[in-house]
Write a protein that holds these residues in place. Structure first.
Motif, PDB file in Angstrom:
ATOM      1  N   THR A  61       0.827  -1.206   0.000  1.00 56.66           N
ATOM      2  CA  THR A  61       0.000   0.000   0.000  1.00 56.66           C
ATOM      3  C   THR A  61       0.863   1.257   0.000  1.00 56.66           C
ATOM      4  O   THR A  61       0.601   2.200  -0.756  1.00 56.66           O
ATOM      5  CB  THR A  61      -0.929   0.005   1.230  1.00 56.66           C
ATOM      6  OG1 THR A  61      -1.780  -1.137   1.172  1.00 56.66           O
ATOM      7  CG2 THR A  61      -1.776   1.259   1.251  1.00 56.66           C
ATOM      8  N   LEU A 111       2.475   1.797  -3.438  1.00 55.80           N
ATOM      9  CA  LEU A 111       1.559   2.355  -4.428  1.00 55.80           C
ATOM     10  C   LEU A 111       1.302   3.839  -4.164  1.00 55.80           C
ATOM     11  O   LEU A 111       1.252   4.644  -5.099  1.00 55.80           O
ATOM     12  CB  LEU A 111       0.243   1.577  -4.412  1.00 55.80           C
ATOM     13  CG  LEU A 111      -0.799   1.972  -5.453  1.00 55.80           C
ATOM     14  CD1 LEU A 111      -0.209   1.947  -6.864  1.00 55.80           C
ATOM     15  CD2 LEU A 111      -2.013   1.057  -5.367  1.00 55.80           C
ATOM     16  N   LEU A 134      -7.387   8.618  -7.257  1.00 55.24           N
ATOM     17  CA  LEU A 134      -6.974   7.215  -7.231  1.00 55.24           C
ATOM     18  C   LEU A 134      -6.619   6.769  -5.817  1.00 55.24           C
ATOM     19  O   LEU A 134      -6.952   5.650  -5.406  1.00 55.24           O
ATOM     20  CB  LEU A 134      -5.774   7.001  -8.166  1.00 55.24           C
ATOM     21  CG  LEU A 134      -6.069   7.078  -9.663  1.00 55.24           C
ATOM     22  CD1 LEU A 134      -4.775   6.998 -10.458  1.00 55.24           C
ATOM     23  CD2 LEU A 134      -7.017   5.963 -10.082  1.00 55.24           C
ATOM     24  N   ARG A 135      -5.948   7.648  -5.061  1.00 54.15           N
ATOM     25  CA  ARG A 135      -5.627   7.302  -3.682  1.00 54.15           C
ATOM     26  C   ARG A 135      -6.904   7.093  -2.858  1.00 54.15           C
ATOM     27  O   ARG A 135      -6.994   6.168  -2.055  1.00 54.15           O
ATOM     28  CB  ARG A 135      -4.750   8.393  -3.056  1.00 54.15           C
ATOM     29  CG  ARG A 135      -3.262   8.195  -3.295  1.00 54.15           C
ATOM     30  CD  ARG A 135      -2.465   9.176  -2.482  1.00 54.15           C
ATOM     31  NE  ARG A 135      -2.576  10.527  -3.012  1.00 54.15           N
ATOM     32  CZ  ARG A 135      -1.735  11.063  -3.889  1.00 54.15           C
ATOM     33  NH1 ARG A 135      -0.725  10.343  -4.341  1.00 54.15           N
ATOM     34  NH2 ARG A 135      -1.885  12.295  -4.323  1.00 54.15           N
ATOM     35  N   ARG A 145      -9.798   6.286  -4.093  1.00 56.49           N
ATOM     36  CA  ARG A 145     -10.508   5.122  -4.647  1.00 56.49           C
ATOM     37  C   ARG A 145      -9.970   3.819  -4.058  1.00 56.49           C
ATOM     38  O   ARG A 145     -10.726   2.899  -3.747  1.00 56.49           O
ATOM     39  CB  ARG A 145     -10.358   5.111  -6.171  1.00 56.49           C
ATOM     40  CG  ARG A 145     -10.938   3.890  -6.862  1.00 56.49           C
ATOM     41  CD  ARG A 145     -12.455   3.879  -6.767  1.00 56.49           C
ATOM     42  NE  ARG A 145     -13.031   2.757  -7.495  1.00 56.49           N
ATOM     43  CZ  ARG A 145     -13.095   1.529  -7.049  1.00 56.49           C
ATOM     44  NH1 ARG A 145     -12.609   1.224  -5.848  1.00 56.49           N
ATOM     45  NH2 ARG A 145     -13.631   0.557  -7.778  1.00 56.49           N
ATOM     46  N   PHE A 146      -8.639   3.739  -3.910  1.00 52.69           N
ATOM     47  CA  PHE A 146      -8.029   2.527  -3.418  1.00 52.69           C
ATOM     48  C   PHE A 146      -7.739   2.573  -1.918  1.00 52.69           C
ATOM     49  O   PHE A 146      -7.108   1.651  -1.377  1.00 52.69           O
ATOM     50  CB  PHE A 146      -6.731   2.229  -4.179  1.00 52.69           C
ATOM     51  CG  PHE A 146      -6.951   1.905  -5.624  1.00 52.69           C
ATOM     52  CD1 PHE A 146      -7.522   0.713  -6.013  1.00 52.69           C
ATOM     53  CD2 PHE A 146      -6.607   2.825  -6.615  1.00 52.69           C
ATOM     54  CE1 PHE A 146      -7.732   0.422  -7.346  1.00 52.69           C
ATOM     55  CE2 PHE A 146      -6.815   2.546  -7.951  1.00 52.69           C
ATOM     56  CZ  PHE A 146      -7.372   1.331  -8.327  1.00 52.69           C
ATOM     57  N   LEU A 173      -5.728   4.528  -0.153  1.00 55.03           N
ATOM     58  CA  LEU A 173      -4.309   4.632   0.161  1.00 55.03           C
ATOM     59  C   LEU A 173      -4.078   5.747   1.161  1.00 55.03           C
ATOM     60  O   LEU A 173      -4.676   6.814   1.059  1.00 55.03           O
ATOM     61  CB  LEU A 173      -3.500   4.894  -1.112  1.00 55.03           C
ATOM     62  CG  LEU A 173      -3.633   3.825  -2.200  1.00 55.03           C
ATOM     63  CD1 LEU A 173      -2.818   4.210  -3.407  1.00 55.03           C
ATOM     64  CD2 LEU A 173      -3.214   2.474  -1.675  1.00 55.03           C
TER      65      LEU A 173
END
Length: 284
Positions: free
Chosen positions: A207, A210, A272-273, A275-276, A278
């Motif tokens: 994690t 990424l 994106l962070r 969304r995932f 992070l």
């Protein structure tokens, strides 16, 4: 009773003396830093009086050329066929450079972790990563222009080289902070170094890796905007040409496109962070 009072007074006096010494040392350190700052600015030729006397130059350029809405919009429309492909090329340089440098950064980052490899391995790899990080992207771009010629290939290689050094160091630091419990548990089964790393180490840092990659993609997007100054492709080329021509309206048009590009990349990376799921706290 009198002896207790005397001991308290002695202790109080000792604390007072320590406080005076520390205050004096802090004052001396502050004065030394202030003197060093003043000497440095004088050595660099920094003169506030000169800057203040020439403030009208900046004001006239900003107000009369760069920030006039009508001419600026006309310049944006006129330069769009040149600036938009240059912006796309800049984004491509950042993305491709990050993608090329990422695998090597990953491998070297694992090898540079002191809790994964022997001292002679991780010390050597960290020394290499430190050397790679010490060279600015503009210098890499100049070197790769000699190799690949003018254009985006040189810029992509420059971004990749910088990514290897920076991300490799960040990956190594993350790997060194993992919990040793799962590693010892897997190692006790007789697993090899590769199996232990893939089963117990990498899941703990995936994690963070990424998150760092997305964060560094933002950085590479900003770096890529100026590589064209040395002929390595991207929007930096029309920017420097406008500066050389002293066409500050065109300069501002290029700056606006750069701002939109960099902010857009940051917004996408943040999305994106989110969304995932992070955690960016350590990456920022």
């Amino acid at each position: 009773m009198a002896s207790d009072e005397l001991a308290v007074e002695d202790e109080f006096e000792r604390i007072q003396q320590q406080w005076r010494r520390r205050s004096a040392l802090r004052l001396l350190a502050f004065l030394a830093l202030l003197a060093g700052f003043y000497a440095t600015t004088r050595w660099l030729g920094f003169d506030l009086a000169y800057l203040w006397a020439h403030r009208e130059n900046l004001r006239s350029v900003l107000i009369e050329e760069m920030l006039l809405p009508g001419p600026l919009w006309e310049q944006l429309v006129a330069d769009a066929p040149q600036l938009l492909p240059a912006a796309a090329e800049t984004l491509g340089i950042a993305a491709a450079g990050t993608a090329i440098g990422l695998p090597l950064a990953f491998v070297l980052g694992v090898l540079a972790a002191s809790n994964v490899t022997p001292r002679y391995v991780h010390a050597s790899v960290r020394l290499f990563l430190g050397g790679a990080r010490a060279i600015p992207s503009m210098v890499y771009a100049l070197l790769f222009v000699v190799l690949a010629g003018l254009g985006p290939v040189a810029g992509t290689l420059a971004i990749a080289a910088g990514t290897i050094g920076d991300l490799g160091r960040l990956f190594a630091d993350e790997m060194e902070e993992i919990d040793r419990g799962p590693v010892e548990a897997v190692r006790s089964t007789g697993a090899s170094l590769l199996a232990t790393t893939s089963a117990a180490r990498l899941p703990q840092v995936s994690t963070a890796y990424l998150a760092w990659t997305l964060f560094y993609l933002e950085i590479n997007a900003r770096k890529s905007t100026v590589l064209g100054i040395v002929g390595a492709g991207g929007i930096g080329y029309p920017l420097i040409m406008a500066f050389r021509a002293r066409n500050y309206t065109r300069v501002m048009a290029a700056i606006i496109v750069i701002l939109v590009l960099v902010v857009g990349v940051e917004l996408v990376a943040n999305r994106l962070r989110d969304r995932f799921g992070l955690d960016r706290e350590r990456a920022s």
